[in-house]
Design an enzyme around this catalytic site. Sequence first.
Site, PDB file in Angstrom:
ATOM      1  N   VAL A  95     -25.192  14.970 -53.179  1.00  0.00           N
ATOM      2  CA  VAL A  95     -25.628  14.480 -51.857  1.00  0.00           C
ATOM      3  C   VAL A  95     -25.558  15.604 -50.818  1.00  0.00           C
ATOM      4  O   VAL A  95     -25.470  15.350 -49.614  1.00  0.00           O
ATOM      5  CB  VAL A  95     -24.787  13.262 -51.404  1.00  0.00           C
ATOM      6  CG1 VAL A  95     -25.126  12.042 -52.242  1.00  0.00           C
ATOM      7  CG2 VAL A  95     -23.291  13.573 -51.434  1.00  0.00           C
ATOM      8  N   ASP A  96     -25.636  16.841 -51.280  1.00  0.00           N
ATOM      9  CA  ASP A  96     -25.508  17.989 -50.372  1.00  0.00           C
ATOM     10  C   ASP A  96     -26.575  17.985 -49.272  1.00  0.00           C
ATOM     11  O   ASP A  96     -26.296  18.355 -48.127  1.00  0.00           O
ATOM     12  CB  ASP A  96     -25.560  19.303 -51.158  1.00  0.00           C
ATOM     13  CG  ASP A  96     -26.801  19.402 -52.037  1.00  0.00           C
ATOM     14  OD1 ASP A  96     -27.117  18.416 -52.738  1.00  0.00           O
ATOM     15  OD2 ASP A  96     -27.491  20.423 -51.990  1.00  0.00           O
TER      16      ASP A  96
ATOM     17  N   LYS B  86     -37.193  -2.793 -54.639  1.00  0.00           N
ATOM     18  CA  LYS B  86     -35.749  -2.457 -54.623  1.00  0.00           C
ATOM     19  C   LYS B  86     -35.508  -1.247 -53.729  1.00  0.00           C
ATOM     20  O   LYS B  86     -34.604  -1.244 -52.895  1.00  0.00           O
ATOM     21  CB  LYS B  86     -35.283  -2.149 -56.036  1.00  0.00           C
ATOM     22  CG  LYS B  86     -33.924  -1.477 -56.121  1.00  0.00           C
ATOM     23  CD  LYS B  86     -33.462  -1.226 -57.536  1.00  0.00           C
ATOM     24  CE  LYS B  86     -33.990   0.048 -58.113  1.00  0.00           C
ATOM     25  NZ  LYS B  86     -33.294   1.280 -57.710  1.00  0.00           N
ATOM     26  N   ASN B  87     -36.349  -0.225 -53.895  1.00  0.00           N
ATOM     27  CA  ASN B  87     -36.079   1.053 -53.217  1.00  0.00           C
ATOM     28  C   ASN B  87     -36.491   1.077 -51.754  1.00  0.00           C
ATOM     29  O   ASN B  87     -36.270   2.067 -51.071  1.00  0.00           O
ATOM     30  CB  ASN B  87     -36.710   2.209 -53.998  1.00  0.00           C
ATOM     31  CG  ASN B  87     -36.013   2.408 -55.334  1.00  0.00           C
ATOM     32  OD1 ASN B  87     -34.941   1.844 -55.573  1.00  0.00           O
ATOM     33  ND2 ASN B  87     -36.629   3.177 -56.207  1.00  0.00           N
TER      34      ASN B  87
ATOM     35  N   ARG C  80     -27.047  14.246 -59.438  1.00  0.00           N
ATOM     36  CA  ARG C  80     -27.435  13.570 -58.188  1.00  0.00           C
ATOM     37  C   ARG C  80     -26.458  13.834 -57.037  1.00  0.00           C
ATOM     38  O   ARG C  80     -25.818  12.948 -56.504  1.00  0.00           O
ATOM     39  CB  ARG C  80     -27.640  12.081 -58.453  1.00  0.00           C
ATOM     40  CG  ARG C  80     -28.716  11.872 -59.517  1.00  0.00           C
ATOM     41  CD  ARG C  80     -29.051  10.458 -59.781  1.00  0.00           C
ATOM     42  NE  ARG C  80     -29.839   9.881 -58.689  1.00  0.00           N
ATOM     43  CZ  ARG C  80     -30.238   8.608 -58.709  1.00  0.00           C
ATOM     44  NH1 ARG C  80     -29.908   7.814 -59.699  1.00  0.00           N
ATOM     45  NH2 ARG C  80     -30.953   8.118 -57.699  1.00  0.00           N
TER      46      ARG C  80
ATOM     47  N   ASP D  57     -40.037   7.548 -61.454  1.00  0.00           N
ATOM     48  CA  ASP D  57     -39.603   6.191 -61.844  1.00  0.00           C
ATOM     49  C   ASP D  57     -40.588   5.508 -62.775  1.00  0.00           C
ATOM     50  O   ASP D  57     -40.310   4.401 -63.240  1.00  0.00           O
ATOM     51  CB  ASP D  57     -39.400   5.321 -60.598  1.00  0.00           C
ATOM     52  CG  ASP D  57     -38.198   5.771 -59.798  1.00  0.00           C
ATOM     53  OD1 ASP D  57     -38.018   5.302 -58.671  1.00  0.00           O
ATOM     54  OD2 ASP D  57     -37.448   6.634 -60.298  1.00  0.00           O
TER      55      ASP D  57
ATOM     56  N   ARG E  25     -30.739  -4.352 -62.859  1.00  0.00           N
ATOM     57  CA  ARG E  25     -30.494  -3.637 -61.593  1.00  0.00           C
ATOM     58  C   ARG E  25     -31.780  -3.573 -60.767  1.00  0.00           C
ATOM     59  O   ARG E  25     -31.742  -3.556 -59.547  1.00  0.00           O
ATOM     60  CB  ARG E  25     -30.036  -2.198 -61.874  1.00  0.00           C
ATOM     61  CG  ARG E  25     -28.690  -2.090 -62.511  1.00  0.00           C
ATOM     62  CD  ARG E  25     -28.233  -0.661 -62.541  1.00  0.00           C
ATOM     63  NE  ARG E  25     -28.241  -0.094 -61.193  1.00  0.00           N
ATOM     64  CZ  ARG E  25     -27.673   1.070 -60.885  1.00  0.00           C
ATOM     65  NH1 ARG E  25     -27.089   1.784 -61.816  1.00  0.00           N
ATOM     66  NH2 ARG E  25     -27.688   1.537 -59.662  1.00  0.00           N
TER      67      ARG E  25
ATOM     68  N   CYS F 251     -24.915   9.935 -62.360  1.00  0.00           N
ATOM     69  CA  CYS F 251     -25.312   8.731 -63.098  1.00  0.00           C
ATOM     70  C   CYS F 251     -25.984   9.227 -64.369  1.00  0.00           C
ATOM     71  O   CYS F 251     -26.105  10.425 -64.606  1.00  0.00           O
ATOM     72  CB  CYS F 251     -26.231   7.862 -62.250  1.00  0.00           C
ATOM     73  SG  CYS F 251     -27.878   8.494 -62.180  1.00  0.00           S
TER      74      CYS F 251
ATOM     75  N   ARG G 177     -25.607   4.533 -56.485  1.00  0.00           N
ATOM     76  CA  ARG G 177     -25.685   5.733 -55.654  1.00  0.00           C
ATOM     77  C   ARG G 177     -26.225   5.489 -54.263  1.00  0.00           C
ATOM     78  O   ARG G 177     -25.853   6.176 -53.323  1.00  0.00           O
ATOM     79  CB  ARG G 177     -26.644   6.740 -56.292  1.00  0.00           C
ATOM     80  CG  ARG G 177     -26.275   7.385 -57.493  1.00  0.00           C
ATOM     81  CD  ARG G 177     -27.331   8.368 -57.870  1.00  0.00           C
ATOM     82  NE  ARG G 177     -27.937   9.039 -56.739  1.00  0.00           N
ATOM     83  CZ  ARG G 177     -27.343   9.879 -55.909  1.00  0.00           C
ATOM     84  NH1 ARG G 177     -26.075  10.074 -56.044  1.00  0.00           N
ATOM     85  NH2 ARG G 177     -27.993  10.473 -54.948  1.00  0.00           N
TER      86      ARG G 177
HETATM   87  C1  EPZ Z   1     -34.541   7.598 -54.914  1.00  0.00           C
HETATM   88  O1  EPZ Z   1     -33.320   8.156 -55.382  1.00  0.00           O
HETATM   89  C2  EPZ Z   1     -34.767   6.348 -55.746  1.00  0.00           C
HETATM   90  N1  EPZ Z   1     -33.671   5.405 -55.527  1.00  0.00           N
HETATM   91  C3  EPZ Z   1     -34.850   6.721 -57.226  1.00  0.00           C
HETATM   92  O2  EPZ Z   1     -35.158   5.537 -57.955  1.00  0.00           O
HETATM   93  C4  EPZ Z   1     -35.996   7.714 -57.412  1.00  0.00           C
HETATM   94  O3  EPZ Z   1     -36.044   8.120 -58.760  1.00  0.00           O
HETATM   95  C5  EPZ Z   1     -35.771   8.934 -56.502  1.00  0.00           C
HETATM   96  O4  EPZ Z   1     -35.635   8.497 -55.137  1.00  0.00           O
HETATM   97  C6  EPZ Z   1     -36.928   9.927 -56.580  1.00  0.00           C
HETATM   98  O5  EPZ Z   1     -38.112   9.300 -56.240  1.00  0.00           O
HETATM   99  C7  EPZ Z   1     -33.670   4.647 -54.405  1.00  0.00           C
HETATM  100  O6  EPZ Z   1     -34.533   4.757 -53.567  1.00  0.00           O
HETATM  101  C8  EPZ Z   1     -32.535   3.687 -54.255  1.00  0.00           C
HETATM  102  P1  EPZ Z   1     -33.708  11.968 -54.284  1.00  0.00           P
HETATM  103  P2  EPZ Z   1     -32.618   9.355 -54.554  1.00  0.00           P
HETATM  104  O7  EPZ Z   1     -32.655  12.141 -53.261  1.00  0.00           O
HETATM  105  O8  EPZ Z   1     -32.775   9.123 -53.108  1.00  0.00           O
HETATM  106  C9  EPZ Z   1     -31.710  15.927 -55.911  1.00  0.00           C
HETATM  107  C10 EPZ Z   1     -34.946   3.941 -59.638  1.00  0.00           C
HETATM  108  O9  EPZ Z   1     -35.154   4.037 -60.844  1.00  0.00           O
HETATM  109  N2  EPZ Z   1     -30.870  15.844 -54.706  1.00  0.00           N
HETATM  110  O10 EPZ Z   1     -35.146  12.104 -53.888  1.00  0.00           O
HETATM  111  O11 EPZ Z   1     -31.270   9.543 -55.096  1.00  0.00           O
HETATM  112  C11 EPZ Z   1     -31.338  14.855 -56.910  1.00  0.00           C
HETATM  113  O12 EPZ Z   1     -30.267  15.283 -57.710  1.00  0.00           O
HETATM  114  C12 EPZ Z   1     -34.206   5.046 -58.924  1.00  0.00           C
HETATM  115  O13 EPZ Z   1     -35.314   2.986 -58.906  1.00  0.00           O
HETATM  116  C13 EPZ Z   1     -30.004  16.892 -54.405  1.00  0.00           C
HETATM  117  O14 EPZ Z   1     -29.928  17.886 -55.135  1.00  0.00           O
HETATM  118  O15 EPZ Z   1     -33.543  10.575 -55.001  1.00  0.00           O
HETATM  119  C14 EPZ Z   1     -32.599  14.690 -57.710  1.00  0.00           C
HETATM  120  O16 EPZ Z   1     -32.647  15.684 -58.706  1.00  0.00           O
HETATM  121  C15 EPZ Z   1     -33.719   6.129 -59.869  1.00  0.00           C
HETATM  122  N3  EPZ Z   1     -29.222  16.796 -53.300  1.00  0.00           N
HETATM  123  C16 EPZ Z   1     -33.703  14.962 -56.678  1.00  0.00           C
HETATM  124  O17 EPZ Z   1     -33.073  15.647 -55.585  1.00  0.00           O
HETATM  125  C17 EPZ Z   1     -29.260  15.712 -52.466  1.00  0.00           C
HETATM  126  O18 EPZ Z   1     -28.527  15.692 -51.458  1.00  0.00           O
HETATM  127  C18 EPZ Z   1     -34.353  13.691 -56.146  1.00  0.00           C
HETATM  128  O19 EPZ Z   1     -33.355  12.947 -55.505  1.00  0.00           O
HETATM  129  C19 EPZ Z   1     -30.142  14.654 -52.782  1.00  0.00           C
HETATM  130  C20 EPZ Z   1     -30.946  14.753 -53.902  1.00  0.00           C
END
Ligand code: EPZ
Length: 422
Positions: free
Chosen positions: A123-124, A22-23, A121, A309, A401, A116, A92
């Site tokens: 997106v900064d 998926k990811n 989460r 995950d 999902r 969520c 997201r």
């Molecule tokens: C990806 O989410 C995965 N989703 C998530 O899988 C996975 O848990 C995560 O990476 C971590 O490995 C997909 O790939 C679709 P991040 P993502 O940006 O990209 C913070 C599942 O179960 N952050 O690495 O959203 C954020 O809040 C899902 O399949 C910021 O602060 O993860 C989090 O605490 C759940 N600012 C941490 O970083 C930002 O701009 C990790 O987020 C972006 C992220």
Amino acid sequence: MDKLLLDGPSTLHGTVEVSSAKNATLPILVATLLCPYPVKFKDIPNLMDVSTMLKILQSMGVKITAVGGEICIDAGKLENQHADYSLVKTMRASVLVLGPLLARYGVASVSLPGGCAIGARPVDIHLSGMEKLGAEIQIENGYIKAKCKKLIGATITLPFPSVGATENLMMAAVLAEGETIIENAAMEPEIDDLANFLISQGVSVEGAGTSRISVKGVDINDLKPSSSESYKIMGDRIEAATFIIAAIMTRGDVVVKGFNPKHLTFVLDTLVKMGANMSVGVDYVHVKKSTRLKGTTIETAPYPGFPTDIQAQMMALMSVVDGHSIVTETIFENRFMHVPEMGRMGTKVTLKGHSALVEGVEFLSGAPVMCTDLRASAALVLCALVAQGQSEIQRVYHLDRGYERIDEKLTALGAKIKRIKG
Ligand code: EPZ
């Protein structure tokens, strides 16, 4: 809303092939926005998140056709560069369209994804990276309004190795002028697969899978598929780990195949340390009947650390092994929502801030439980597989999902599981 009725305990036997990841699928589908020609994929997983992403692309005017077991995505001509809140709020990863739209059209209007169940989460990191590439970003009425004349390659150091931000910026860099370097990039295997896809379309990407990724910008007319073959996305390592843990918990004998075990090194090492009995091949793991395992300590971390995950699924296993375990979640601020629901089946977990103390118990008992988020749902299924009696797992749309036909796959392995359409 569908629910699952699961009669335990069961012992799983047989072979299961995981679906495409998926990811990896989600960012790669978005990357077709960069390509002014049709791109074909095979074995795209039939998941709710994937259909949501396809709907978002179609809402922009992307033509999507299914041909046999393949899908063809044609982003040759878009009607708009808008990703609506009605779709983005359900997933997201929709924010990933920002980079390709900005790169190709110089404009994008993407709903802020909002939080969520597992955390705020934000997106900064995505947005500040786009600004470093020359984009002007405003937030208006819950939308990211972005524009630029042309993105200009830059060196971007991420404050945190965000998976999504790395992917978004890689895609934005494809049509930027000059080279973009992403420092402190995420190193997850799904990033590598996105890079492989971009390379298959003629983009020069180096360093994917390391913390320093270089993307050399190209002119859109220089993009072209390197082969007529449909692109095959990597196997889902998270689904694989879920089935591996299911086999261990039920003391079964299961071959989990269709993925690269090298993508699960930390997890497999942890399971072996707990006493699991497994053999590892090139594209499979063979779980053999294990005796009762013993507890351990894990702390989630960016790849190659222990994947967040797989945290909930590991906690399900820890609930039925000998002794105590400690789980620390460092990636998301609210990823223990499975704990109270698992407690209804008799698990003994004490939460303390970002850590959970898990006490192994002799047995679990079936109960009605509620899914709260994708991986928490998987943990509930795992507990129900070993619990004595029937469990009713509600709101399985969370599970759908990210797991394709999980009830059918588990039934084929001997689980007594029934989906009640609701
Ligand atoms: C990806 O989410 C995965 N989703 C998530 O899988 C996975 O848990 C995560 O990476 C971590 O490995 C997909 O790939 C679709 P991040 P993502 O940006 O990209 C913070 C599942 O179960 N952050 O690495 O959203 C954020 O809040 C899902 O399949 C910021 O602060 O993860 C989090 O605490 C759940 N600012 C941490 O970083 C930002 O701009 C990790 O987020 C972006 C992220």
